[in-house]
Write an enzyme that holds these catalytic residues in place. Structure first.
Site, PDB file in Angstrom:
ATOM      1  N   LYS A  52      35.494   7.516 -27.382  1.00 18.07           N
ATOM      2  CA  LYS A  52      34.992   6.872 -26.464  1.00 18.07           C
ATOM      3  C   LYS A  52      33.985   5.766 -26.567  1.00 18.07           C
ATOM      4  O   LYS A  52      34.473   4.468 -26.410  1.00 18.07           O
ATOM      5  CB  LYS A  52      34.883   8.035 -24.661  1.00 18.07           C
ATOM      6  CG  LYS A  52      35.147   8.588 -24.583  1.00 18.07           C
ATOM      7  CD  LYS A  52      34.680   9.445 -23.472  1.00 18.07           C
ATOM      8  CE  LYS A  52      35.702  10.335 -22.555  1.00 18.07           C
ATOM      9  NZ  LYS A  52      34.737  10.609 -21.182  1.00 18.07           N
ATOM     10  N   ALA A  67      29.778   9.732 -22.751  1.00 15.78           N
ATOM     11  CA  ALA A  67      29.847  11.158 -22.522  1.00 15.78           C
ATOM     12  C   ALA A  67      30.940  11.398 -22.276  1.00 15.78           C
ATOM     13  O   ALA A  67      31.978  11.646 -21.625  1.00 15.78           O
ATOM     14  CB  ALA A  67      29.296  11.671 -21.528  1.00 15.78           C
ATOM     15  N   ASP A  68      31.421  12.948 -22.241  1.00 14.75           N
ATOM     16  CA  ASP A  68      32.382  13.953 -22.022  1.00 14.75           C
ATOM     17  C   ASP A  68      31.906  15.375 -21.937  1.00 14.75           C
ATOM     18  O   ASP A  68      31.687  16.047 -22.460  1.00 14.75           O
ATOM     19  CB  ASP A  68      33.748  14.571 -23.400  1.00 14.75           C
ATOM     20  CG  ASP A  68      34.813  15.022 -22.686  1.00 14.75           C
ATOM     21  OD1 ASP A  68      35.368  14.127 -21.905  1.00 14.75           O
ATOM     22  OD2 ASP A  68      35.110  15.838 -22.968  1.00 14.75           O
ATOM     23  N   THR A  69      32.710  16.195 -20.885  1.00 18.52           N
ATOM     24  CA  THR A  69      32.189  17.303 -20.559  1.00 18.52           C
ATOM     25  C   THR A  69      33.561  18.080 -20.706  1.00 18.52           C
ATOM     26  O   THR A  69      34.462  17.260 -20.350  1.00 18.52           O
ATOM     27  CB  THR A  69      31.889  17.227 -18.939  1.00 18.52           C
ATOM     28  OG1 THR A  69      30.549  16.955 -18.812  1.00 18.52           O
ATOM     29  CG2 THR A  69      31.256  18.535 -18.843  1.00 18.52           C
ATOM     30  N   SER A 104      28.971  15.547 -24.335  1.00 18.56           N
ATOM     31  CA  SER A 104      28.854  16.079 -25.402  1.00 18.56           C
ATOM     32  C   SER A 104      28.068  14.208 -25.221  1.00 18.56           C
ATOM     33  O   SER A 104      28.784  14.105 -24.479  1.00 18.56           O
ATOM     34  CB  SER A 104      29.743  15.835 -26.811  1.00 18.56           C
ATOM     35  OG  SER A 104      29.398  15.104 -27.303  1.00 18.56           O
TER      36      SER A 104
END
Length: 192
Positions: A52, A67-69, A104
């Site tokens: 991303k 960010a990524d969840t 992250s």
């Protein structure tokens, strides 16, 4: 220097606002978030976040945050459900069990990238048919990893967490502040 939020998430925008950060631009990258064969949740979350932040176009001095969840039940990645049936499947699998929420976050400035992940443990109470169906009817599950959002109506299903509430929401505020500071973002301005 511009600050670019590489996410269309209103929760991330709200969490940044809590620490006084307002993006100059919001550019959600369009990447393939499909897990690789046999990919584990934490490496998956870190890989997607890195992809991303790399996909967001920015000037050399701009700062980009992505960010990524990911919700993980054991080795299983529970991403954003495709429909209400998949959201129900996720909720029934999580019902009465502990799971992990991995977020992250990556900050890019020029060729440098700072990245950190935060893993929190979450317990969901045993759910009833009435609770699951009422929650699905709210539509709050849409676009949420694991089919729920702790800050919405599903918060009533979560009696216990160990870790970062803001990370479970989608952006670990403490770690984000540290990454922004490392990248040279003037987060803590001295009073005149």
């Amino acid at each position: 220097m511009a600050f670019i939020l590489g996410s269309g998430s209103p929760r991330r925008l709200e969490l940044l606002g809590q620490i006084g950060v307002v993006p100059d631009a919001v550019r959600a990258p369009d990447i393939d978030e499909t897990p690789l064969k046999a990919e584990l949740p934490r490496p998956y979350c870190n890989r997607v976040t890195a992809q991303k932040v790399a996909a967001v176009e920015a000037a050399p001095d701009d700062i980009v945050l992505c960010a990524d969840t990911t919700v993980a039940l054991g080795r299983r990645i529970m991403g954003k459900p495709d429909d209400a049936a998949q959201a129900a499947e996720y909720l029934w699998k999580l019902s009465g069990r502990r799971h992990r929420v991995i977020t992250s976050v990556a900050v890019k400035r020029g060729d440098r990238v700072w990245q950190k992940d935060v893993v929190s443990a979450v317990r969901m109470k045993a759910l009833s048919n009435v609770e699951v169906n009422a929650y699905l009817a709210t539509g709050d599950w849409q676009g949420k990893a694991g089919g729920y959002a702790i800050q919405g109506p599903a918060g009533a299903f979560i009696p216990w967490i160990s870790g970062s509430f803001s990370a479970i929401m989608g952006l670990p505020v403490t770690e984000t502040a540290g990454l922004l500071t490392a990248a040279g973002y003037p987060l803590y301005k001295e009073a005149p």
